[in-house]
Every structure is written in structure tokens, then in C-alpha cells.
Design an enzyme around this catalytic site. Structure first.
Site, short mmCIF file in Angstrom:
data_model
loop_
_atom_site.label_atom_id
_atom_site.label_comp_id
_atom_site.label_asym_id
_atom_site.label_seq_id
_atom_site.Cartn_x
_atom_site.Cartn_y
_atom_site.Cartn_z
N HIS A 72 0.82 -1.22 0.00
CA HIS A 72 0.00 0.00 0.00
C HIS A 72 0.84 1.26 0.00
O HIS A 72 0.38 2.33 -0.41
CB HIS A 72 -0.91 0.04 1.24
CG HIS A 72 -1.95 -1.05 1.27
ND1 HIS A 72 -2.97 -1.12 0.36
CD2 HIS A 72 -2.11 -2.09 2.12
CE1 HIS A 72 -3.74 -2.17 0.64
NE2 HIS A 72 -3.23 -2.78 1.70
N HIS A 128 6.03 6.54 6.88
CA HIS A 128 5.58 6.11 5.57
C HIS A 128 5.13 7.35 4.78
O HIS A 128 5.05 8.44 5.35
CB HIS A 128 4.45 5.08 5.68
CG HIS A 128 3.23 5.62 6.38
ND1 HIS A 128 3.05 5.51 7.74
CD2 HIS A 128 2.15 6.29 5.92
CE1 HIS A 128 1.91 6.08 8.08
NE2 HIS A 128 1.33 6.56 6.99
N HIS A 163 2.65 9.13 1.40
CA HIS A 163 1.48 9.11 0.51
C HIS A 163 1.79 10.05 -0.64
O HIS A 163 2.27 11.17 -0.43
CB HIS A 163 0.24 9.58 1.26
CG HIS A 163 -0.10 8.74 2.46
ND1 HIS A 163 -0.96 7.67 2.40
CD2 HIS A 163 0.34 8.81 3.75
CE1 HIS A 163 -1.05 7.12 3.61
NE2 HIS A 163 -0.27 7.80 4.44
N HIS A 182 4.35 10.76 6.96
CA HIS A 182 3.82 10.58 8.31
C HIS A 182 4.86 9.85 9.16
O HIS A 182 5.28 8.75 8.82
CB HIS A 182 2.54 9.75 8.29
CG HIS A 182 1.40 10.42 7.58
ND1 HIS A 182 0.30 9.73 7.11
CD2 HIS A 182 1.20 11.73 7.27
CE1 HIS A 182 -0.53 10.60 6.54
NE2 HIS A 182 0.00 11.81 6.61
N THR A 225 -5.36 7.04 8.62
CA THR A 225 -5.93 7.35 7.30
C THR A 225 -6.08 6.10 6.44
O THR A 225 -6.39 6.19 5.25
CB THR A 225 -5.08 8.39 6.56
OG1 THR A 225 -3.77 7.84 6.32
CG2 THR A 225 -4.96 9.67 7.36
N THR A 226 -5.85 4.93 7.02
CA THR A 226 -6.09 3.64 6.36
C THR A 226 -6.81 2.74 7.36
O THR A 226 -6.72 2.98 8.58
CB THR A 226 -4.77 2.97 5.93
OG1 THR A 226 -3.93 2.79 7.08
CG2 THR A 226 -4.03 3.80 4.89
#
Length: 307
Positions: free
Chosen positions: A88, A115, A117, A140, A223-224
């Protein structure tokens, strides 16, 4: 023996309870993997009222003088860390030692992973937005209270997790401090692939400390999925600069379903009455105090009480 109807229902329950999740960019017509609008099937928390990310409207933020500059302990120390394609995103597992405190956080929080995005080839891809503006990428850095041993344990506490969010912007020249991380991406293009990064420090990846004093603060969620509402968000105003080529390199990775890993961001969620605070209240207070002192000095007034 199950009747056909009961067999269908049992099969459906199994599919839903064991469902994976997808970003919208990887959803295919013949794919049962739910995109962001269907994440509540994976976890009921995803339909909660304190979800992240959000659009931060500057004029509606509340200056808060308690939001003093954070203390970044151990962020200067170099380390060896595993970087992995999770299917992801790209995630960097952080060794023990990096801690944040201050900034109206009740207790110190220790860093466990970071991680990112991103969008498509350097296009819009951040999760949070500022006045509707979406940045090319967002990082993040995930922290948990020092008393906890894992993220899952910390998520049981409404303030168990503190995440620092940093925006990226496209720049004409490459950011040399990111060279090692960007080079590592070619070794982890497939899901579950991992490699090791050496001689890296968190400070290298962030804006200078003098540019980390202004930020936004609100209470939100992952957010996941599971979308657990247990996060204190600190979203920094100053950006990190990468070249278009460096930003585009992240799209070389593959999702767990084999598609190009791009547009790895959840749409912004409603605030539902939550307040977003701004650390500018602290700097404004300092500036006002200095202005008063300056005016008094120029007027020949003393700050000392008269005897």
C-alpha cells in the site's frame, strides 16, 4: 449441510470479514477490493465522526499559545533501518531512540515508523490539504506513547498515537539528503520486498528545526483501515523540497494487486465540529510582547515598578 442460501450468506460474511482494502487508483471493475468509500466494510471505524485526513482552512484555525515548538530527541542520531513495500505504501521501520515531547503533548511519544502518501508522477498526492491545496506528497512519522509496546496497543488509547505530517513540494533541483531513500525504491518495487538503509537520520529527512515551529494540531484517526480514532495530528506548515524526478520515483512501486502504486491518498474527511489549532498563537504572543516592550522603550517608559 448448508442450504444454497445459507452457503451464499456464509461465503459473503467470509469475504467481508476477510476483505483487504484498496486505494481508489487500484480498484478494478472485476475486483472485490473496496476503495475508500467502502472501507467501512473492512472496519466500522472508517465511518466514524473523527476521521482523517482533513482540509485545513487557515482562517478557521484557532491560534493556541500552548503549541510551543516540539522537542525532537534522538532525531539527529544516524541509524540502520528496514524499508519495505507494504503493498500500500513504502514504510521505514524506525529503531528505538527517537522521541518527541512538548508542543502541548501530555507525555513523550517514541517514533516507530514512517511512511509516505503520493500522487502520480509528482502530481497532487498529499492526504491533508491546506485551503484546498493538495501537495505532491506527504510523510507521516508515527509515534506512540512510551508506555506502549506496539501500535495496536497504543490504538486502544484515544491519545495513544501522535503523528507528525510533512508536505513535499516540487523543486528545480534534487534534494541530496533523499538520494539514499530514492535509490532504495528500485529494490522494493514488488510488494513485501525490503532492503536496508544505512547512515540515515530523521533530521536529514525534515526541514531545519527553525522551520518546524509553525504547525496545525487536531484530533483524528488513522488514514487507512482500521481508521482507529486515536491520533493526535501535528501537520507542519513548512514543506520539504524534492525534484520532480525524485517524486515520480515512488510510482515505480507496485500495489499488492500488481498495479502501479500511485495516488496513495484517502480523500479528505468532514471535520464534524472538530477544531483545528495553529501554533501561530505562540509566535503571535511573543511578537506582541516584543512590540509592547519596543513601544514602551521608545516612549521612555520603564518595565520596573516605581519605588
Amino acid at each position: 449441510m448448508l442450504t444454497p442460501v445459507l452457503f451464499f450468506l456464509a461465503s459473503s460474511i467470509k469475504i467481508i470479514s476477510g476483505a483487504d482494502w484498496c486505494y481508489q487508483s487500484q480498484v478494478m471493475c472485476n475486483d472485490s477490493c473496496p476503495g475508500p468509500e467502502g472501507w467501512a466494510v473492512v472496519s466500522q471505524h472508517c465511518s466514524g465522526r473523527a476521521q482523517s485526513p482533513v482540509n485545513i482552512v487557515r482562517r478557521k484555525t484557532l491560534p493556541d499559545e500552548r503549541l510551543t515548538p516540539l522537542h525532537f530527541i534522538g532525531y539527529q542520531e544516524t541509524f540502520h533501518a528496514r524499508i519495505v513495500n507494504t503493498g500500500h505504501t513504502v514504510q521505514l521501520d524506525l529503531p528505538a531512540g527517537a522521541v518527541i515531547k512538548g508542543g502541548d503533548l501530555a507525555v513523550p511519544y517514541k517514533a516507530i515508523q514512517l511512511h509516505l502518501h503520493w500522487g502520480k508522477d509528482g502530481g497532487p498526492g498529499s492526504e491533508h490539504t491546506i485551503d484546498g491545496e493538495q501537495f505532491p506528497m506527504e510523510m507521516h512519522i508515527v509515534h506512540i506513547k512510551e508506555e506502549y509496546n506496539s501500535l495496536s496497543q497504543a490504538l486502544g488509547d484515544r491519545t495513544g498515537v501522535a503523528v507528525l505530517a510533512f508536505f513535499f513540494q516540487e523543486w528545480a533541483s534534487a534534494n541530496k539528503k533523499y538520494d539514499a531513500l530514492v535509490r532504495a525504491l528500485k529494490h522494493i518495487r514488488q510488494p513485501s520486498n525490503s532492503t536496508t538503509l544505512n547512515g540515515l537520520s530523521l533530521d536529514m529527512l525534515l526541514p531545519p528545526q527553525s522551520n518546524r515551529t509553525t504547525y496545525f494540531r487536531y484530533q483524528g484517526s488513522l488514514t487507512t483501515p482500521s481508521c482507529a480514532e486515536a491520533l493526535i495530528w501535528t501537520v507542519f506548515e513548512n514543506t520539504i523540497r524534492l525534484s520532480k524526478q525524485q517524486l515520480a520515483a515512488f510510482c515505480q512501486l507496485k500495489f499488492s494487486n500488481g498495479k502501479q502504486m500511485e495516488k496513495t491518498h484517502r480523500p479528505v474527511q468532514p471535520l464534524n465540529g472538530r477544531k483545528v489549532y495553529y501554533s501561530g498563537g505562540h509566535s503571535a504572543l511573543v511578537s506582541s510582547t516584543l512590540l509592547i516592550i519596543s513601544v514602551m522603550a521608545s516612549s521612555g517608559l520603564s518595565l520596573h515598578a516605581r519605588g
